[in-house]
Scaffold this active site. Structure first.
Site, mmCIF file in Angstrom:
data_model
loop_
_atom_site.group_PDB
_atom_site.id
_atom_site.type_symbol
_atom_site.label_atom_id
_atom_site.label_comp_id
_atom_site.label_asym_id
_atom_site.label_seq_id
_atom_site.Cartn_x
_atom_site.Cartn_y
_atom_site.Cartn_z
ATOM 1 N N ARG A 162 0.849 -1.208 0.000
ATOM 2 C CA ARG A 162 0.000 0.000 0.000
ATOM 3 C C ARG A 162 0.877 1.248 0.000
ATOM 4 O O ARG A 162 1.372 1.678 1.042
ATOM 5 C CB ARG A 162 -0.923 -0.009 1.206
ATOM 6 N N ARG A 185 1.331 -6.593 -9.621
ATOM 7 C CA ARG A 185 1.754 -6.025 -8.329
ATOM 8 C C ARG A 185 1.876 -7.084 -7.241
ATOM 9 O O ARG A 185 2.337 -6.789 -6.140
ATOM 10 C CB ARG A 185 0.801 -4.912 -7.890
ATOM 11 N N HIS A 263 0.275 3.297 -10.485
ATOM 12 C CA HIS A 263 -0.631 3.757 -9.414
ATOM 13 C C HIS A 263 0.155 4.574 -8.369
ATOM 14 O O HIS A 263 0.271 4.176 -7.206
ATOM 15 C CB HIS A 263 -1.235 2.504 -8.773
ATOM 16 N N ASP A 308 -12.374 9.822 -6.964
ATOM 17 C CA ASP A 308 -11.889 8.622 -7.657
ATOM 18 C C ASP A 308 -12.319 8.724 -9.122
ATOM 19 O O ASP A 308 -13.434 8.335 -9.471
ATOM 20 C CB ASP A 308 -12.495 7.380 -6.976
ATOM 21 N N GLU A 367 -2.357 8.775 -11.312
ATOM 22 C CA GLU A 367 -1.898 7.541 -11.961
ATOM 23 C C GLU A 367 -1.901 7.684 -13.480
ATOM 24 O O GLU A 367 -2.945 7.874 -14.080
ATOM 25 C CB GLU A 367 -2.831 6.401 -11.553
#
Ligand SMILES: O=P(O)(O)OC[C@H]1O[C@@H](O)[C@H](O)[C@@H](O)[C@@H]1O
Length: 407
Positions: A162, A185, A263, A308, A367
């Site tokens: 994270r 990832r 990201h 978002d 991103e």
């Protein structure tokens, strides 16, 4: 050979290869590609057997001229050597001579024993985990961390880390049948011994080349053969560049498609003082409203709650202004038309087990991505997506922040 790691040096069309096993030079080729060293076609690349050919190093004993307890020619040729981060030897005076990235790259044990590479350049540093091909840290010459990494980040595969720069591939978010943000990832990447990319023209840049190929299980979920090569480079002025190259290696003649994002979690002093510039007037898909399409109205993006969004056809350059720190992150992207902006705000922060309740105040994700139009590759085709991050001071003009000039 046999998964043993090697380094390839290239200079003016000539090349040489060095195995970490035995520190063994196995190849030296002229500009016409002719091999100048003999390597037996029967050479075994199987430790503890020495490699037959090239340049084995006989140390600490030549032949059987010494202690009976040492094997002939000693043991240096049957040991795994390490990259030397502090060679105590100047780089070659000829700046074009190839030398290994060991000059500025250190291989270290990271969190929970996961291996990481540390790049250093002019006082700046960056850290890259083999797990996820994940950049977890980018620090300026004052040692300040520029990427956000949650204090609750788990370094526990298969959980993604994270913070830092997770790579979303071959799927962004839940736009497909794969787990959210794909699987790159959550995989262990390997050092790429044959990156097929020239070293940076600036010999002082530190860089590392990683590679990801699909495992058997990945292939079941995403039935395509690919090679994903990632170069992470820390250049002069602390400029951090990530170059991704994905190649379709399918032998069935079939194309495949993917969506993608770097990201990036930026560290900011106070989210309510942050402005993202460069995305004004663009259309975006709002992830909080079933990805409905809207047009950005404001003159910059500011944050007062959860956000978002996927901005479509975003310009090549985006700026993130941190008013309190009086500095701006510049994001430059190539091959990546879209840009996601995300801050979870308080409720979603509390719902994430690997994210502190209050940490949303100190991060923003911007991103560089390819989402609306997935990338499609026919066999042998290659796609390149590049992200370049740099830090510049804010410029105040008449009380407002004049970023377009800095861009
Ligand atoms: O928790 P994850 O899988 O790392 O995703 C974090 C966020 O990633 C962002 O890119 C998405 O737009 C968000 O919708 C998502 O919540």
């Amino acid at each position: 050979m046999n998964g043993l790691e090697k380094l390839v040096l290239r200079e003016g069309g000539c090349s040489a290869e060095v195995y970490l096993y035995g520190a063994h030079v196995t190849s030296w080729k002229n500009a016409q590609g002719e091999e100048l060293l003999f390597l037996s076609s029967k050479a075994l690349f199987e430790p503890p057997k020495a490699i037959r050919g090239g340049i084995p190093i006989c140390f600490p004993q030549f032949s059987n001229l010494g202690s009976q307890s040492l094997p002939p020619h000693g043991f240096a040729h049957n040991r795994l050597w390490a990259l030397d981060a502090h060679p105590q030897l100047d780089p070659p005076p000829n700046a074009t001579a190839a030398f290994t990235e060991a000059q500025a790259v250190e291989r270290e044990g990271g969190m929970n024993g996961l291996e990481k590479l540390v790049l250093r350049e002019g006082g700046w540093s960056a850290e890259v985990y083999l797990y996820g091909g994940h950049v977890s840290s980018w620090k300026n010459a004052q040692g300040e961390e520029l990427l956000f990494l949650s204090s609750k980040a788990l370094f526990e595969p298969p959980k993604a880390i994270r913070g830092g720069i997770p790579i979303c591939f071959p799927q962004f978010s839940n736009l497909g049948s794969l787990p959210p943000h794909g699987f790159a990832r959550n995989r262990l990447w390997a050092l790429d011994a044959d990156p097929q990319l020239d070293p940076p023209p600036n010999a002082t840049a530190a860089f590392v080349d990683l590679i990801l190929s699909p495992s058997h299980d990945d292939f079941k979920a995403y039935p395509h053969s690919f090679e994903y090569r990632l170069r992470v480079q820390l250049g002069p002025g602390g400029v951090l560049t990530l170059t991704s190259r994905v190649r379709n290696t399918n032998s069935d003649g079939k194309p495949f498609s993917f969506t993608f994002a770097y990201h990036t979690y930026f560290s900011v002093s106070d989210i309510s003082e942050v402005r993202v510039e460069g995305l004004e007037t663009l259309d975006y898909l709002d992830n909080l409203q079933d990805r409905s399409r809207f047009t950005e109205q404001g003159d910059a993006i500011t944050f007062e709650g959860e956000l978002d969004r996927i901005y479509l056809e975003a310009p090549r350059k985006i700026a993130i202004l941190d008013h309190e720190k009086n500095r701006t992150f510049l994001v430059i992207k190539d091959g990546l038309p879209d840009a996601v902006v995300w801050n979870p705000w308080d409720k979603k922060a509390k719902a994430m087990s690997d994210f502190g309740d209050e940490e949303y105040k100190h991060m923003v994700c911007v991103e560089a991505a390819a989402i609306e139009d997935p990338v499609t590759l026919k066999p042998t085709e290659e796609w390149t997506g590049r992200l370049q991050l740099s830090l510049v001071p804010n410029t105040h003009v008449g009380g407002s922040l004049d970023v377009p000039n800095a861009l």
